[in-house]
Every structure is written in structure tokens, then in C-alpha cells.
Write a protein that holds these residues in place. Sequence first.
Motif, short mmCIF file in Angstrom:
data_model
loop_
_atom_site.label_atom_id
_atom_site.label_comp_id
_atom_site.label_asym_id
_atom_site.label_seq_id
_atom_site.Cartn_x
_atom_site.Cartn_y
_atom_site.Cartn_z
N GLN A 181 57.98 49.09 13.40
CA GLN A 181 58.58 47.76 13.39
C GLN A 181 58.33 47.05 12.04
N ARG A 185 61.40 46.21 9.37
CA ARG A 185 61.64 44.79 9.09
C ARG A 185 61.68 44.48 7.60
N PRO A 196 63.90 39.90 10.84
CA PRO A 196 62.74 40.58 11.44
C PRO A 196 62.63 40.41 12.94
N VAL A 206 47.78 44.37 16.07
CA VAL A 206 47.27 43.66 14.90
C VAL A 206 46.15 42.75 15.37
N PHE A 208 43.90 39.32 14.54
CA PHE A 208 43.72 38.10 13.75
C PHE A 208 42.30 38.04 13.23
N LEU A 218 46.21 39.10 9.36
CA LEU A 218 46.42 40.00 10.49
C LEU A 218 46.20 41.42 10.01
N MET A 240 60.56 41.95 23.95
CA MET A 240 60.95 41.17 22.78
C MET A 240 62.28 40.44 22.94
N GLY B 231 43.46 33.92 18.88
CA GLY B 231 44.01 34.84 17.87
C GLY B 231 45.22 35.60 18.36
N PRO B 234 48.83 34.12 16.85
CA PRO B 234 49.41 34.71 15.63
C PRO B 234 49.74 36.19 15.78
N GLU B 235 48.96 36.91 16.56
CA GLU B 235 49.28 38.33 16.79
C GLU B 235 50.63 38.47 17.49
N HIS B 238 53.47 37.63 15.08
CA HIS B 238 53.80 38.76 14.19
C HIS B 238 54.60 39.82 14.94
N LEU B 239 54.18 40.12 16.15
CA LEU B 239 54.88 41.15 16.94
C LEU B 239 56.32 40.77 17.21
N MET B 240 56.54 39.52 17.59
CA MET B 240 57.85 39.16 18.13
C MET B 240 58.74 38.42 17.12
N GLY B 242 57.73 38.29 13.45
CA GLY B 242 57.62 39.08 12.22
C GLY B 242 57.64 38.26 10.95
#
Lengths: 327, 327
Positions: A181, A185, A196, A206, A208, A218, A240, B231, B234-235, B238-240, B242
Motif C-alpha cells: 500500500q 501510494r 492515497p 505501523v 506511532f 510512524l 477501507m 497512537g 495516527p496509525e 496512515h493506513l486508511m 495515507g
Amino acid sequence: MKAYFLIFCLPFILQAQEILPSWNEGPIKQSIIEFIQKTTDPSSVDFVPVEDRIAVFDQDGTLWAEHPLYSQLVFVFDRIPQMAKDKPELKGKEPFKTVLSGNKEAMMRLTGKDLMEIAALALTGMTTEQFAIDVQKWLQTARDARWDRPYIELTYLPMQELMAHFRKNGFKTYIVTGGGQDFVREYAWDVYQIPPEQVVGTAPEVKFSYNQEGMPVLMKLPKILLNDNYGGKPEGIHLMIGKRPIAAFGNSTGDQQMLEYVTGGSGLRLAMLVLHDDAIREYAYGPADGLPDTKVGTFTQDLYDQALKSNWGIISMKKDWKQIFSF
Amino acid sequence: MKAYFLIFCLPFILQAQEILPSWNEGPIKQSIIEFIQKTTDPSSVDFVPVEDRIAVFDQDGTLWAEHPLYSQLVFVFDRIPQMAKDKPELKGKEPFKTVLSGNKEAMMRLTGKDLMEIAALALTGMTTEQFAIDVQKWLQTARDARWDRPYIELTYLPMQELMAHFRKNGFKTYIVTGGGQDFVREYAWDVYQIPPEQVVGTAPEVKFSYNQEGMPVLMKLPKILLNDNYGGKPEGIHLMIGKRPIAAFGNSTGDQQMLEYVTGGSGLRLAMLVLHDDAIREYAYGPADGLPDTKVGTFTQDLYDQALKSNWGIISMKKDWKQIFSF
């Protein structure tokens, strides 16, 4: 009479000609155009409100070339020599030793487990921002050997036109890829005009944390959160997107469950598989007409039979595409 | 002169008055308006292209009331008696016994571990589609006791206006909630005009499988994939998404890392915390002016101090909001 015909009908003729110009006329092109017409015409029984118009596309082998090797795997292989500078112990250790040997045939024989180990080293253990910088750098320099062009130019023009046609009709287009991913992106916006947040792919966890300057970062961990292949594709779509898309395009066994999920919903649905049957203009592999098997983008006879039974379209690159690349 | 003034200036005056009408004039309203002006004016040094205009909002306590109990927890408690009909063994087993007793005080004393066990039973073990049906049914009947209204009416009018103002200026608005992603997605469109794909929340693993009719389904498993708190926010972003958003709104310690992450990027950023200091019109809890502590939406003195130090805005419900609910 003639003048009237031109004045009134020419715009329609021109418009019709402009739709999917790189596709040859035939049942595949026709069924795509009809699907979009029916789902967007408010007077049609198959009308779909704009917020539910979601089309999903596999990437490797569906939107761009995946042979001789997935480009992300080339990226991974390209990174290992660089990493071995900081970690000299890799030089004596398999499977890294094979990659460092540069022997392409030996690299092609690496097992799935080997590749996972190599990928984990190359794709995790850094911040998401450092990774983005590294991918950008690679994209600007790496070139495909056969065409001597950057990988991002190896996208299929007919699929670009198809995504643009979907978007023009109010569809949101998503990439749903077995590839990384974070990797995809980095170029999806430039290559496909897909942001993205519309790229669903295989993703590591990931974490934090704070860097030495106390700034939040991250870290990419060597642990898979979403394996976006096979059943993982509908699972990733639910995570998602949260809605069942109404159109899906793929090209390999990794896309089977996504197509089943998309066509399993009620209402009009569209599912298609790209068949690589054009060795001259691209590559040839897959089930039809005695094409060779492949480990990269496997398209089995079983999937082919299921596609015929389920009325999924088979896009023949040879017959359905007037042009494959934009160059 | 007067007529000219009216003709030329009235539209501007009216437009200015129309922005965030439920917000009292003051530094908070001013800094929101200025942030949006600066990031959307192409001639501003702080201009942000439209594809990077992302604003994230916590839900419980930020967009709607979270006291006396998160509405999802009410949903979970409400489901247990129904589930006990099919599983009579729950009647003799803690923590389900306490929930079945209906003793609200005892239920408030349940530990985090108890609540996780209850939530796992109530929120997983069914298909995503069955869960959606159950949530819809509950939303139509359940009512908050204090206001005797459906929960979905307990959203804050000023925050609704704020999200609409962001969207009018090209921002994508996302909910980033510690609550269940599948739960919040069931009403986010109706309540906030936020589509499912823009709801990031705590999510269990789902498993692709086939039902008895051979149709593809997604089963909700009792295993957390994304814990979208602290945390994890933010994780999850980023995943959803980006991308690092440029504006963030929260109200509790679970939002701290999200605000750090958002403000840790370069360029102009906006971060704010809603302070519940209006016992008459809503509830009062948190660090300022001797407000009581709470386990539901904890806002510690530490977070308050960090907000002041980091120049994050504190939205006082009492002072900054002319009206809280639309009713």
C-alpha cells in the motif's frame, strides 16, 4: 437533410467515438459502456446513486505490466545491495546472498518464504516518511529493461481510459492491490490520478512513536496487518471502503475473491479479468490457447472456467485493445 | 451612497454572518476562519492544494455527546439480553450476569477487560451485513434518557457547521474514532454527511468466507485489527488515508497523539480540543475550573497543559458555542 443530420447527430457520433478510444469494438467494450450507462441513468432500473458508484482495480497485470517481475520486487531487490553496506552480515546469509549475487535466474528460483524475508527487510524498519523518500528516488531512476522506460510508463492506456470514463460518470476508482500500500501510494496519483486514500494494498503494522527530536513518527514494522490478496482483498475493501463495490477488474487468482464479493451483491454488477495473450505487444501467459503458466500473475484454468460460468468478462489484450501503452 | 453600500456590501456582510452561525465571536472562531482562509487562498503562503486538505474529527465527545455513556456501549449492553435468549449460559456468567441484571451502577463499575469481553460478544461473530441490519434497527428505537431523543440527534450543531464549512472549502472531512468503525459507518452519512470510506475507527478482523448458499460473506472475528485510540489514531490515519491531515479536532487523551501527528507536519496546522464545561446545556467534566474527572472522555490536566503549550485551541462549549444541539 444532410446538414441537419450533421448538426444534430455529429456531437453524439463524436462523443461515442471518444469513449474508450484504445478499445476495439466488440462485446467487452460494449458491456463496459452499457454497464456505465445503466448504472448512471436515473430512469434506468439499474440506476446506482453516486455515493455507491465504486469500481475497484487490481494493479499488477491489470493496470500495468507485471512481467517479467512485479516492479515492487525489483525495488526490493535493488535495495538489498544498499542495505548490505550498513549490514555487511547480509553478504554471507541466504536469501540475501542470492540477491547480492545479481544472478537473475537464481533470484527467480527464490521461494515465497525467501521473498517475504527479503521484502520485510527492504520494506520495514524505517519511518513511513523515509520510505516515501526512498521510493520516490527509486521511481526516478529505475527502468524496465525491455522498454528502457521508467516503470510508471508501463501502464495500460485502455485501462487508464476506462478509469477516467468511470470517474467522469461519478464513480470513485480504487486500486486494490496485493502490492504494498505504501509503495503504490507513492505514484498512484501521478500515474492513475488516484489519491492515497483510494489505494488499498498489503500493509505492515505501523507504530506511532517519537524520533530523537521528539517529533511524532510512524515506524513500519516487519509484521503484516493486511495481506491484500485472495480473501484479503474483500477484507481490505471492507476495512477501507466499507461498501461493496459494483465493478471489479483483475487478472489473476489473487483477484478471484474480490470479483466474487463484488458480483455477490444485489443489482447490476460488472467483473472482468485481463488476459495476457499478446506476446508481441506485451507478454503472453495464462490458461487460454495453451499460453504458458506463470508464477507472476497466475491465471489458472479453474479461474478461467469460473469466469465463463459466472459471466465475468475476459479482456483479451490482443483482441480488445487497439493500443497497449501510450508510447 | 447608502444604496450603493447596501448593494455592494450586503452580500459580503450576509456571507460573513453565515459562517459558523452557532459559534460565538472570539479567538477560537476567528482562528478557525483564518486557518481555512489562509489554506485555501491561492495567493497565501499557507495555501494547500485541494488534494491535501484533510481534516480529522474524533467522534464521541467531539461531534456528539458521550455522557453518561458512549452510545456504542449502550448498544452493546442492549444486545446482551437478546443474545442471552440464544445463549442461556450467559445468564450465570460474569460479566454478562451484571449486564443482564440491568443494574446501571454495577454496569458502570465493570472493568475495561469486562467491557472488552462484552463488546467482543456483541460486536463480532456475525457477518458484516447482519451487523449492519442490527445497528440500523437499534438506531431507530434507542433513545437517550435525558433528552428522550434518538442518539443520532445528540450531535453538536457548531461542529456540524464546522465540518460543512471545511467541506465547502474543498476539505475532505474524516471521522477518526475510538468507537467501532462498522458501528459509526452505519449512521455517519445520515448524521454527518460522511461516507463510510471516510470513517476510521476501531476495527475487528473480518474473514472472507462463503455462507450456506455459497455466497461470499465477511465474518466479524473477535480479534482487534486496529485499536483506533491514542497512537492507534495516527496509525489508522496512515493506513486508511495515507496522508498527514492538516487539521484535527478531539476532546480527550485518546486524541492526543492524533493532534501531535497532525501538528507535527510542516506548514500551517490547526488542532483543537472540545472542553465540556457546560453542565446546564450538556455535561461538565475535564481539567479546567475544577471540573470533575471522568472515565468517559478523560481530559487530563496534562493534556490541558500540553494544549496550552502547543498552542492547540480549547473550545469551551459554554463560551464558544451559541447553541449546542439543533433541537
